[in-house]
Design a protein around this motif. Structure first.
Motif, PDB file in Angstrom:
ATOM      1  N   TYR A 197       0.860  -1.201   0.000  1.00 14.84           N
ATOM      2  CA  TYR A 197       0.000   0.000   0.000  1.00 14.84           C
ATOM      3  C   TYR A 197       0.890   1.244   0.000  1.00 14.84           C
ATOM      4  CZ  TYR A 197      -3.466   3.474   1.419  1.00 14.84           C
ATOM      5  OH  TYR A 197      -4.272   4.574   1.481  1.00 14.84           O
ATOM      6  N   PHE A 198       0.555   2.215  -0.875  1.00 14.95           N
ATOM      7  CA  PHE A 198       1.379   3.418  -1.020  1.00 14.95           C
ATOM      8  C   PHE A 198       0.500   4.651  -1.198  1.00 14.95           C
ATOM      9  CE2 PHE A 198       3.840  -0.185  -2.406  1.00 14.95           C
ATOM     10  CZ  PHE A 198       5.057   0.009  -1.780  1.00 14.95           C
ATOM     11  N   PHE A 199       1.036   5.809  -0.806  1.00 11.37           N
ATOM     12  CA  PHE A 199       0.311   7.071  -0.934  1.00 11.37           C
ATOM     13  C   PHE A 199       1.308   8.215  -1.071  1.00 11.37           C
ATOM     14  CE2 PHE A 199       1.391   6.771   3.520  1.00 11.37           C
ATOM     15  CZ  PHE A 199       1.792   8.067   3.818  1.00 11.37           C
ATOM     16  N   THR A 200       0.820   9.361  -1.519  1.00  7.31           N
ATOM     17  CA  THR A 200       1.592  10.602  -1.514  1.00  7.31           C
ATOM     18  C   THR A 200       0.679  11.737  -1.060  1.00  7.31           C
ATOM     19  OG1 THR A 200       3.054   9.897  -3.301  1.00  7.31           O
ATOM     20  CG2 THR A 200       2.917  12.256  -2.884  1.00  7.31           C
ATOM     21  N   ASN A 201       1.140  12.516  -0.095  1.00  7.24           N
ATOM     22  CA  ASN A 201       0.369  13.639   0.435  1.00  7.24           C
ATOM     23  C   ASN A 201       1.149  14.931   0.225  1.00  7.24           C
ATOM     24  OD1 ASN A 201      -1.110  15.508   1.827  1.00  7.24           O
ATOM     25  ND2 ASN A 201      -1.037  14.474   3.805  1.00  7.24           N
ATOM     26  N   MET A 327       8.203 -16.413   8.753  1.00  4.69           N
ATOM     27  CA  MET A 327       7.885 -15.211   9.519  1.00  4.69           C
ATOM     28  C   MET A 327       7.244 -14.157   8.626  1.00  4.69           C
ATOM     29  SD  MET A 327      11.240 -14.843  12.018  1.00  4.69           S
ATOM     30  CE  MET A 327      10.666 -13.290  12.693  1.00  4.69           C
ATOM     31  N   ASN A 328       6.369 -13.358   9.227  1.00  2.41           N
ATOM     32  CA  ASN A 328       5.729 -12.244   8.526  1.00  2.41           C
ATOM     33  C   ASN A 328       6.405 -10.939   8.924  1.00  2.41           C
ATOM     34  OD1 ASN A 328       3.662 -13.842   7.270  1.00  2.41           O
ATOM     35  ND2 ASN A 328       2.610 -13.937   9.247  1.00  2.41           N
ATOM     36  N   ILE A 329       6.927 -10.212   7.924  1.00  3.78           N
ATOM     37  CA  ILE A 329       7.647  -8.964   8.172  1.00  3.78           C
ATOM     38  C   ILE A 329       6.854  -7.812   7.584  1.00  3.78           C
ATOM     39  CG2 ILE A 329       9.762  -7.654   7.760  1.00  3.78           C
ATOM     40  CD1 ILE A 329       9.945 -11.361   7.390  1.00  3.78           C
ATOM     41  N   LEU A 330       6.533  -6.830   8.415  1.00  2.49           N
ATOM     42  CA  LEU A 330       5.869  -5.616   7.949  1.00  2.49           C
ATOM     43  C   LEU A 330       6.932  -4.544   7.762  1.00  2.49           C
ATOM     44  CD1 LEU A 330       2.554  -4.100   9.300  1.00  2.49           C
ATOM     45  CD2 LEU A 330       4.481  -2.645   8.692  1.00  2.49           C
ATOM     46  N   MET A 331       7.042  -4.017   6.540  1.00  6.33           N
ATOM     47  CA  MET A 331       7.983  -2.945   6.232  1.00  6.33           C
ATOM     48  C   MET A 331       7.198  -1.675   5.965  1.00  6.33           C
ATOM     49  SD  MET A 331      10.687  -4.945   3.762  1.00  6.33           S
ATOM     50  CE  MET A 331       9.413  -5.807   2.819  1.00  6.33           C
ATOM     51  N   LEU A 332       7.642  -0.562   6.563  1.00  6.80           N
ATOM     52  CA  LEU A 332       6.911   0.697   6.440  1.00  6.80           C
ATOM     53  C   LEU A 332       7.890   1.847   6.316  1.00  6.80           C
ATOM     54  CD1 LEU A 332       3.747   1.692   8.369  1.00  6.80           C
ATOM     55  CD2 LEU A 332       5.658   3.306   8.299  1.00  6.80           C
ATOM     56  N   SER A 333       7.557   2.810   5.464  1.00  6.30           N
ATOM     57  CA  SER A 333       8.443   3.968   5.317  1.00  6.30           C
ATOM     58  C   SER A 333       7.638   5.260   5.228  1.00  6.30           C
ATOM     59  CB  SER A 333       9.335   3.826   4.081  1.00  6.30           C
ATOM     60  OG  SER A 333       8.573   3.856   2.895  1.00  6.30           O
ATOM     61  N   HIS A 334       8.242   6.336   5.766  1.00  3.53           N
ATOM     62  CA  HIS A 334       7.759   7.705   5.581  1.00  3.53           C
ATOM     63  C   HIS A 334       8.833   8.412   4.758  1.00  3.53           C
ATOM     64  CE1 HIS A 334       4.800   7.098   8.754  1.00  3.53           C
ATOM     65  NE2 HIS A 334       5.755   6.831   9.624  1.00  3.53           N
ATOM     66  N   GLY A 335       8.455   8.984   3.620  1.00  2.30           N
ATOM     67  CA  GLY A 335       9.463   9.625   2.784  1.00  2.30           C
ATOM     68  C   GLY A 335       9.060  11.018   2.350  1.00  2.30           C
ATOM     69  N   PHE A 338       4.869  14.287   1.034  1.00  2.00           N
ATOM     70  CA  PHE A 338       5.175  13.043   1.728  1.00  2.00           C
ATOM     71  C   PHE A 338       4.756  11.856   0.892  1.00  2.00           C
ATOM     72  CE2 PHE A 338       4.851  14.304   6.504  1.00  2.00           C
ATOM     73  CZ  PHE A 338       6.164  14.680   6.500  1.00  2.00           C
ATOM     74  N   SER A 339       5.676  10.963   0.643  1.00  2.00           N
ATOM     75  CA  SER A 339       5.327   9.673   0.061  1.00  2.00           C
ATOM     76  C   SER A 339       5.625   8.606   1.094  1.00  2.00           C
ATOM     77  CB  SER A 339       6.158   9.410  -1.211  1.00  2.00           C
ATOM     78  OG  SER A 339       5.715  10.245  -2.258  1.00  2.00           O
ATOM     79  N   GLY A 340       4.719   7.695   1.248  1.00  4.64           N
ATOM     80  CA  GLY A 340       4.902   6.639   2.226  1.00  4.64           C
ATOM     81  C   GLY A 340       4.199   5.372   1.790  1.00  4.64           C
ATOM     82  N   GLY A 341       4.320   4.373   2.627  1.00  5.57           N
ATOM     83  CA  GLY A 341       3.635   3.111   2.331  1.00  5.57           C
ATOM     84  C   GLY A 341       4.275   1.955   3.055  1.00  5.57           C
ATOM     85  N   GLY A 342       3.856   0.766   2.667  1.00  2.00           N
ATOM     86  CA  GLY A 342       4.378  -0.426   3.333  1.00  2.00           C
ATOM     87  C   GLY A 342       4.086  -1.683   2.540  1.00  2.00           C
ATOM     88  N   MET A 343       4.729  -2.756   2.969  1.00  2.00           N
ATOM     89  CA  MET A 343       4.520  -4.067   2.375  1.00  2.00           C
ATOM     90  C   MET A 343       4.608  -5.112   3.484  1.00  2.00           C
ATOM     91  SD  MET A 343       6.763  -3.829  -1.158  1.00  2.00           S
ATOM     92  CE  MET A 343       5.872  -5.137  -2.009  1.00  2.00           C
TER      93      MET A 343
END
Length: 347
Positions: A197-201, A327-335, A338-343
């Motif tokens: 999931y990704f977005f830009t604000n 294992m389940n790994i959640l990766m998240l970034s704030h950039g 603002f662009s952000g998201g995760g996988m």
């Protein structure tokens, strides 16, 4: 959901006929380490090491040699990554580089990585700009390339950041370090990337941004390694202006990822979040309802390495045994943006 007149997009489930997985991760960090005290002394700054440690969480960072360019550092990580996987550069279907500035504005830095790892094939190689969030953008794109028929997609992220940062503005002078990490994707019989999931604000566009190049900048000064004209190239406003949005964005990304993957937060074994600074990392984990023990922090050792942060965390997790099969790994970034998201990735 609204935040300052911003509406998060509805998440849409992706459908893949051909799955992908991470088969290799590798990092490269320059040997030279620079401490906060070094920066304070060399630039005659009226700030204390203890204040920097408390405010942004960085104790030291790695700094590239004066003659090193982005492709040098990125190629080191890329070569280690394909060596670990037991393949050579000619087996790659695509090479994606994410970096801050690059060797040049044009041509793309990825084409120089291709040269330096010894590729004899005209494998498509290109850059993705996007700052801190660009690694996850490249990872998402890599899974789509494999879905469409690629065999091996190499992502190399990071490079030289510190050289282009003001040495007198405390908001950035102590924050950034140099380094790179690479991830190699390959086809898989089973799904491993369970959600994205990704977005830009644009409402926070000015929080972290580059400035216009100074008029005295020339191609010759760049080629001679004179980066003094760049020292105020990256500017950062007070991140606390966006703290509420950071929290809202982290929760929204988490909820969209869990909904798409049909998982609960209790099913997540490890959370890897970009460490824009220590406080933002702490705010992110708090918003997610995750303890720091369920995550990994490297900012104290390496600083903010921009797009290298998440793959460096992945390399640390794999090399220390924090990631095990299943294992389940959640990766998240704030950039920036603002662009952000995760996988969510299942090892």
């Amino acid at each position: 959901m609204r935040q300052n007149n911003f509406v998060f997009p509805t998440n849409k489930k992706k459908y893949f006929r051909k799955f992908s997985k991470v088969i290799s991760v590798a990092a490269y960090l320059p040997e030279k380490a620079v401490t906060n005290e070094d920066i304070i002394r060399d630039n005659k700054l009226a700030v204390k090491d203890s204040v920097i440690r408390k405010s942004i969480g960085v104790y030291k960072r790695r700094i590239a040699e004066a003659d090193a360019v982005d492709s040098d550092i990125l190629a080191h990580a890329a070569q280690s990554c394909i060596d670990k996987a037991g393949i050579n550069a000619d087996a790659l279907s695509r090479i994606i580089a994410t970096k801050f500035f690059g060797d040049n504005l044009l041509p793309m830095t990825a084409s120089m990585i291709q040269r330096k790892i010894g590729s004899t094939y005209a494998t498509q190689s290109f850059d993705i700009d996007g700052g801190i969030n660009s690694f996850l953008q490249a990872l998402d794109l890599g899974t789509r390339y494999i879905n469409s028929g690629d065999d091996y997609v190499l992502i190399s992220s990071g490079g030289v950041c510190n050289r282009l940062i003001s040495k007198t503005d405390p908001r950035v002078a102590f924050l950034f370090g140099d380094g790179a990490a690479s991830v190699l994707l390959a086809p898989s019989e089973e799904p491993h990337f369970l959600a994205g999931y990704f977005f830009t604000n644009y409402n926070y566009y000015e929080i972290a941004t580059t400035q216009k190049l100074k008029p005295e900048f020339t191609k010759e000064s760049f080629e001679k390694g004179d980066f003094s004209l760049f020292y105020d190239y990256y500017r950062m406003d007070n991140w606390k202006l966006a703290e509420d949005f950071y929290r809202t964005a982290a929760i929204t990304v988490r909820d969209c990822l869990l909904e798409e993957s049909n998982l609960k937060m209790s099913d997540i074994d490890l959370v890897l979040a970009t460490e824009n600074n220590k406080a933002i990392w702490e705010v992110t984990l708090d918003a997610l309802g995750v303890s720091q023990e369920k995550s990994i922090s490297l900012i104290h050792e390496y600083g903010n390495t921009m797009s290298a942060m998440l793959p460096l965390l992945l390399d640390e997790a794999y090399s220390t045994g924090r990631i095990e099969s299943g294992m389940n790994i959640l990766m998240l970034s704030h950039g920036e943006g603002f662009s952000g998201g995760g996988m969510i990735y299942r090892a």
